[in-house]
Write a protein that holds these residues in place. Structure first.
Motif, short mmCIF file in Angstrom:
data_model
loop_
_atom_site.label_atom_id
_atom_site.label_comp_id
_atom_site.label_asym_id
_atom_site.label_seq_id
_atom_site.Cartn_x
_atom_site.Cartn_y
_atom_site.Cartn_z
N ASN A 1 0.84 -1.19 0.00
CA ASN A 1 0.00 0.00 0.00
C ASN A 1 0.88 1.25 0.00
OD1 ASN A 1 -2.29 1.45 -0.06
ND2 ASN A 1 -2.93 1.01 2.03
N GLU A 2 1.89 1.23 -0.89
CA GLU A 2 2.79 2.37 -0.97
C GLU A 2 2.11 3.53 -1.68
OE1 GLU A 2 6.68 1.60 -2.48
OE2 GLU A 2 6.63 -0.44 -1.72
N LYS A 3 2.41 4.72 -1.21
CA LYS A 3 1.84 5.92 -1.82
C LYS A 3 2.78 6.42 -2.92
CE LYS A 3 -0.19 10.29 -0.68
NZ LYS A 3 -1.62 10.27 -0.59
N SER A 4 2.23 6.59 -4.11
CA SER A 4 3.01 7.07 -5.24
C SER A 4 2.90 8.59 -5.32
CB SER A 4 2.47 6.46 -6.53
OG SER A 4 3.04 7.08 -7.64
N LYS A 5 3.89 9.21 -5.93
CA LYS A 5 3.82 10.66 -6.06
C LYS A 5 2.76 11.09 -7.08
CE LYS A 5 7.64 10.99 -9.35
NZ LYS A 5 8.92 11.63 -9.60
N TYR A 6 2.20 10.13 -7.82
CA TYR A 6 1.17 10.44 -8.81
C TYR A 6 -0.24 10.05 -8.35
CZ TYR A 6 5.27 10.93 -11.74
OH TYR A 6 6.48 11.31 -12.25
N ASP A 7 -0.39 9.58 -7.13
CA ASP A 7 -1.69 9.16 -6.65
C ASP A 7 -2.75 10.26 -6.74
OD1 ASP A 7 -0.95 6.59 -6.16
OD2 ASP A 7 -0.65 6.86 -4.00
N ASP A 8 -2.35 11.50 -6.59
CA ASP A 8 -3.33 12.58 -6.61
C ASP A 8 -3.87 12.88 -8.01
OD1 ASP A 8 -0.80 13.47 -7.32
OD2 ASP A 8 -1.21 15.53 -6.71
N ILE A 9 -3.17 12.41 -9.06
CA ILE A 9 -3.65 12.70 -10.41
C ILE A 9 -4.08 11.45 -11.19
CG2 ILE A 9 -2.33 14.83 -10.63
CD1 ILE A 9 -0.32 13.24 -12.34
N ILE A 10 -3.81 10.29 -10.67
CA ILE A 10 -4.11 9.05 -11.39
C ILE A 10 -5.59 8.95 -11.75
CG2 ILE A 10 -4.22 6.53 -11.17
CD1 ILE A 10 -1.44 7.50 -11.79
N ASN A 11 -6.46 9.21 -10.83
CA ASN A 11 -7.89 9.06 -11.06
C ASN A 11 -8.61 10.39 -11.27
OD1 ASN A 11 -7.83 6.21 -10.81
ND2 ASN A 11 -7.65 6.46 -8.59
N THR A 12 -7.91 11.36 -11.79
CA THR A 12 -8.50 12.67 -12.02
C THR A 12 -9.48 12.61 -13.19
OG1 THR A 12 -6.49 13.74 -11.25
CG2 THR A 12 -7.98 15.08 -12.57
N GLU A 13 -10.63 13.25 -13.02
CA GLU A 13 -11.61 13.34 -14.10
C GLU A 13 -11.20 14.46 -15.05
OE1 GLU A 13 -14.39 11.49 -14.56
OE2 GLU A 13 -13.84 10.23 -12.85
N TRP A 14 -11.30 14.21 -16.35
CA TRP A 14 -10.95 15.22 -17.33
C TRP A 14 -12.16 16.05 -17.70
CZ3 TRP A 14 -6.22 16.48 -18.91
CH2 TRP A 14 -5.19 15.60 -18.62
N ASN A 15 -11.94 17.33 -17.85
CA ASN A 15 -12.98 18.24 -18.29
C ASN A 15 -13.11 18.08 -19.80
OD1 ASN A 15 -14.58 20.37 -19.02
ND2 ASN A 15 -13.34 21.94 -18.02
N GLU A 16 -14.26 17.62 -20.27
CA GLU A 16 -14.45 17.37 -21.70
C GLU A 16 -14.26 18.64 -22.54
OE1 GLU A 16 -14.94 14.47 -23.31
OE2 GLU A 16 -14.67 13.47 -21.39
N ALA A 17 -14.59 19.79 -22.02
CA ALA A 17 -14.43 21.04 -22.76
C ALA A 17 -12.96 21.31 -23.07
CB ALA A 17 -15.03 22.21 -21.99
N SER A 18 -12.07 20.98 -22.15
CA SER A 18 -10.64 21.22 -22.38
C SER A 18 -10.11 20.29 -23.46
CB SER A 18 -9.84 21.06 -21.09
OG SER A 18 -9.81 19.71 -20.69
N LEU A 19 -10.69 19.11 -23.60
CA LEU A 19 -10.24 18.18 -24.63
C LEU A 19 -10.67 18.64 -26.02
CD1 LEU A 19 -10.96 14.75 -22.90
CD2 LEU A 19 -8.77 15.91 -23.16
N LYS A 20 -11.77 19.36 -26.12
CA LYS A 20 -12.26 19.82 -27.42
C LYS A 20 -11.44 20.98 -27.96
CE LYS A 20 -16.97 18.38 -26.55
NZ LYS A 20 -18.33 18.81 -26.25
N ASN A 21 -10.80 21.72 -27.11
CA ASN A 21 -10.04 22.90 -27.53
C ASN A 21 -8.56 22.60 -27.75
OD1 ASN A 21 -12.32 24.51 -27.35
ND2 ASN A 21 -11.99 24.89 -25.17
N ARG A 22 -8.24 21.35 -27.94
CA ARG A 22 -6.84 20.98 -28.14
C ARG A 22 -6.36 21.44 -29.50
NH1 ARG A 22 -5.50 15.25 -25.61
NH2 ARG A 22 -3.57 16.32 -25.20
N MET A 23 -5.07 21.68 -29.58
CA MET A 23 -4.45 22.14 -30.81
C MET A 23 -4.31 20.96 -31.77
SD MET A 23 -0.77 24.07 -31.09
CE MET A 23 -1.19 25.20 -29.79
N SER A 24 -4.55 21.20 -33.04
CA SER A 24 -4.42 20.13 -34.04
C SER A 24 -2.94 19.81 -34.24
CB SER A 24 -5.04 20.56 -35.36
OG SER A 24 -4.21 21.52 -35.99
N PRO A 25 -2.64 18.60 -34.71
CA PRO A 25 -1.24 18.26 -34.97
C PRO A 25 -0.58 19.22 -35.97
CG PRO A 25 -2.56 16.27 -34.93
CD PRO A 25 -3.52 17.44 -34.85
N ALA A 26 -1.33 19.70 -36.95
CA ALA A 26 -0.77 20.64 -37.93
C ALA A 26 -0.39 21.96 -37.25
CB ALA A 26 -1.76 20.89 -39.05
#
Length: 70
Positions: free
Chosen positions: A2-27
């Motif tokens: 039951n070791e605590k990882s330094k990423y435990d606080d972000i592993i199960n973070t919910e993503w805001n769908e609006a932020s995913l829609k505004n992503r920059m295109s690969p071009a």
């Protein structure tokens, strides 16, 4: 185990769908890095080497024309 990882606080973070829609295109992302050259001067060195090789070949060819094969 039951070791605590330094990423435990972000592993199960919910993503805001609006932020995913505004992503920059690969071009668009590619345009940001287009002016960046990891090997500054590399193309100049290649061009110089090519010019030297052509000059050397021309010298060799003209010598062969004058003297003939050995």
């Amino acid at each position: 185990m039951n070791e605590k990882s330094k990423y435990d606080d972000i592993i199960n973070t919910e993503w805001n769908e609006a932020s995913l829609k505004n992503r920059m295109s690969p071009a668009q992302r590619a345009k940001i890095f287009l002016p960046f050259s990891a090997l500054a001067g590399y193309q100049d060195e290649l061009d110089k080497t090519l010019e030297q090789a052509i000059a050397s070949q021309e010298t060799y060819s003209s010598t062969m024309l004058k003297t003939g094969p050995r």
